[in-house]
Design an enzyme around this catalytic site. Structure first.
Site, mmCIF file in Angstrom:
data_model
loop_
_atom_site.group_PDB
_atom_site.id
_atom_site.type_symbol
_atom_site.label_atom_id
_atom_site.label_comp_id
_atom_site.label_asym_id
_atom_site.label_seq_id
_atom_site.Cartn_x
_atom_site.Cartn_y
_atom_site.Cartn_z
ATOM 1 N N SER A 62 54.513 67.110 6.960
ATOM 2 C CA SER A 62 53.441 67.157 5.970
ATOM 3 C C SER A 62 53.916 66.926 4.544
ATOM 4 O O SER A 62 55.034 67.289 4.170
ATOM 5 C CB SER A 62 52.774 68.523 6.045
ATOM 6 O OG SER A 62 52.085 68.806 4.853
ATOM 7 N N THR A 63 53.028 66.344 3.750
ATOM 8 C CA THR A 63 53.326 66.088 2.339
ATOM 9 C C THR A 63 53.507 67.386 1.551
ATOM 10 O O THR A 63 54.056 67.367 0.462
ATOM 11 C CB THR A 63 52.178 65.297 1.676
ATOM 12 O OG1 THR A 63 50.968 65.996 1.928
ATOM 13 C CG2 THR A 63 52.077 63.906 2.241
#
Lengths: 261, 389
Positions: A62-63
């Site tokens: 995930s970012t």
């Protein structure tokens, strides 16, 4: 040993390496309080990356991982530096917002946990203080379908009893093809060979040495060879059978790359 | 990357710490993607607004960063984790609200426009054809590229913010005309009623990283919105091109390497695969956020009916849309909550519900993962029937 690297986040860092050979996410993969690796897939699970130079191939997940790197920094648990094979945006963004020096373009398989590293992102260098790089040639000699393997004798300095191509150090001031031809003459008494193919140097790590192997494929008209003291036996084998021999590190890869099999 | 003298000054920290960090980020990403320069942008769309998605670390970063930075071009913000006015009615707790509030204040101080929507193009920030943007939010990015003809990569939250601060972005990917040519050609045998989001869902899976051209695609703007959102959720490419039946479209097809025909059975098969259960705690509509036309259409079909009250209902939209159709909103409010500033994907839905039905292909990707829901896809019409009697 000094390796060229690409700057992602400027700065300088030195310390022990912590190496993970699998991709990493800072969200869930690292405990942001203790700095310990949590990821089950990592061989370095349980080690702390705090104040270490953290080396892994690339980021995943995930970012939000970028923010987790910032949190790690605020908690005083950040690594001193980050070394990647190839940077992707999540890790690069995290390194920049958290002020962690970072480089990429490094073959992480050359690094070991515990190595003494000095990275200088602005100069674009990564230095391995405990590791020496040695430039060697190795030649695979082919006659018709078969290639020559030589078993190293008990009198050589390294890899005694193991199977190899015709190998040796590149002398100072010598170019690699000359070194290859010199070794062929010295070790198997052959001077008339046709160069078929050469590879860009391939690097292998073996304990405190990185071998930079310049590999060549030569064809020979007649299999008349005469070995010197460095070898005790020779065999002409089919290239695919190399897997069945206890060889020096990386020989199989060299053979497969040269013969594209 | 080649920087102008002024860009070098910023990178050296001569215009302050915030600008320096923002420039460092743009340059690093530009180098990673092989950009040669920075180009000016018309606007930014910033993601990473819900406390649920950015967490405590994100709050800390935004609070620190907002101390010494301000955006220099128009920048709008993605949905939050709650409706700022009806968060209590949503069931969101005090702690979540107070953390969300810190994020809201940090973005305000950064100068980011509080649109709180994934559809900025329906709420005042509508790009023009050919403009370069730095938009995060996958569904908005794909709509801007594919329907509006603007140019943007799918930015991350921090990189969109950095671009907003500098007013520029690195020139790579979809900013370059060459990369906007289709590489895979996709044709549907037919797209049955209500299946447009699943068509996008399938196109994303088939296209992967390749830009698709979808043949004979005759959709309304709202259908493009849900088609693209689903495509961007299952695929890695932020743009599609399309041809329309009976209309000539100038398209460079020389880059196409594969042609795929999707039989209708594959669409119905996908619908079956995403069907899930028949009992729902929540029916969630409006992913991406509902347009005025969608609100009006739903209000028309619900008018004169009674709520079935079999589950909670969320209609998610932007505050701009909400304010512009009060009569229709009043109709919808009899059947459930009309929520602004937030949506089913970024609200803390996992604390409130377990089983959610939606008409959105994008939601089918995120409800089971980010939302920890057992998710059920149903066409809009089916859901409207289910919530009314």
């Amino acid at each position: 040993m000094l390796i060229r690297a690409r700057k992602i986040k400027s700065g300088r860092a030195s310390g022990k390496a912590v190496v993970s050979s699998c991709p990493m996410s800072f969200l869930g993969g690292i405990d942001t309080v203790s700095g310990k690796i949590l990821d089950d897939e990592s061989e370095s699970k349980g080690l702390s990356i705090t104040d270490k130079v953290f080396c892994f191939p690339f980021g995943k997940g995930s970012t939000v991982g970028s923010y987790a790197m910032y949190q790690l920094k605020l908690n005083g648990a950040a690594p001193a530096g980050i070394v990647n094979g190839s940077a992707e945006p999540i890790i690069a963004t995290g390194a920049i917002i958290a002020d962690i020096p970072m480089v990429d373009g490094i073959d992480v398989s050359l690094l070991r946990t515990g190595d003494d590293l000095v990275m200088d992102a602005d100069k674009g260098t990564l230095e391995l203080l405990n590791v020496a790089e040695k430039e060697v040639v190795t030649s695979i000699v082919r006659h018709r379908q078969k290639i020559l393997l030589l078993q190293r004798s008990g009198r050589v300095g390294s890899y005694r009893g193991q199977w190899a191509g015709v190998s040796g150090f590149i002398e100072p001031g010598e170019d690699d093809e000359s070194a290859a031809r010199r070794e062929l003459e010295e070790e198997i008494g052959v001077s008339r060979l046709r160069l078929v193919k050469r590879l860009d140097p391939i690097r292998f790590r073996d304990s405190e040495v990185v071998w930079s192997v310049h590999a060549f494929l030569f064809d020979i008209d007649a299999p008349d060879i005469k070995i010197d003291w460095e070898h005790q036996r020779t065999e002409w084998i089919l290239p695919r059978d190399v897997a069945g021999y206890p060889t020096v590190p990386g020989l199989q890869q060299v053979v497969f790359k040269l013969l594209e099999c | 990357m080649h920087l102008t003298a002024q860009e070098e000054h910023i990178l050296a920290g001569e215009e302050g710490h915030g600008h320096q960090k923002a420039m460092e980020l743009l340059v690093a990403l530009g180098d990673i993607y092989g950009a040669e320069r920075l180009i000016p942008i018309a606007s930014a769309q910033v993601s990473g607004a819900s406390f649920k998605t950015i967490g405590d670390a994100g709050i800390k970063f935004l609070e620190d960063f907002s101390q010494h930075s301000k955006v220099s071009v128009r920048a709008s913000l993605n949905p939050l984790g709650l409706d700022l006015q009806r968060w209590k009615a949503m069931g969101v707790d005090e702690e979540f609200h107070s953390k969300q509030d810190r994020i809201v204040r940090a973005y305000k101080s950064l100068g980011v426009e509080p649109l709180y929507t994934c559809t900025p193009y329906l709420a005042g920030n509508r790009p023009r054809r050919g403009q370069h943007l730095a938009w995060a939010e996958s569904s908005a990015t794909v709509f801007a590229n594919s329907y509006l003809g603007a140019c943007t990569n799918r930015e991350g939250g921090p990189s969109a913010l950095a671009a907003a601060i500098i007013g520029k972005t690195a020139e790579y990917g979809l900013h370059i005309q060459e990369n906007r040519r289709p590489r895979v050609r996709i044709q549907f045998e037919s797209i049955p009623e209500g299946m447009v989001p699943l068509a996008g869902y399938l196109v994303g899976k088939i296209a992967g990283k390749r830009l698709p051209v979808v043949e004979g695609l005759s959709l309304s703007p709202d259908e493009h919105k849900s088609f693209g959102a689903a495509m961007a959720a299952t695929g890695a490419v932020s743009m599609y091109t399309f041809t329309q039946p009976g209309r000539k479209t100038k398209l460079d097809l020389s880059g196409v390497e594969e042609c795929v025909t999707i039989p209708t059975s594959e669409l119905t098969g996908t619908a079956d695969g995403l069907k899930g259960g028949d009992q729902w705690d929540l029916v969630a509509l409006g992913c991406p956020h509902c347009s005025v036309a969608e609100i009006k259409k739903m209000a028309r079909s619900l008018k004169g009916k009674k709520p079935s009250k079999r589950s909670d209902v969320w209609f998610c939209t932007s505050r701009a849309v909400y304010n512009s159709c009060p009569q229709e909103v009043a109709v919808l409010r009899r059947f459930g909550k009309v929520l602004c500033d937030t949506c089913m994907v970024v609200a803390p839905i996992e604390r409130l519900y377990k089983r959610t039905a939606s008409d959105s292909g994008k939601a089918m990707v995120y409800l089971p993962t980010l939302g920890k829901q057992s998710a059920s896809f149903r066409p809009t019409g089916t859901l409207l029937e289910a919530i009314s009697c």
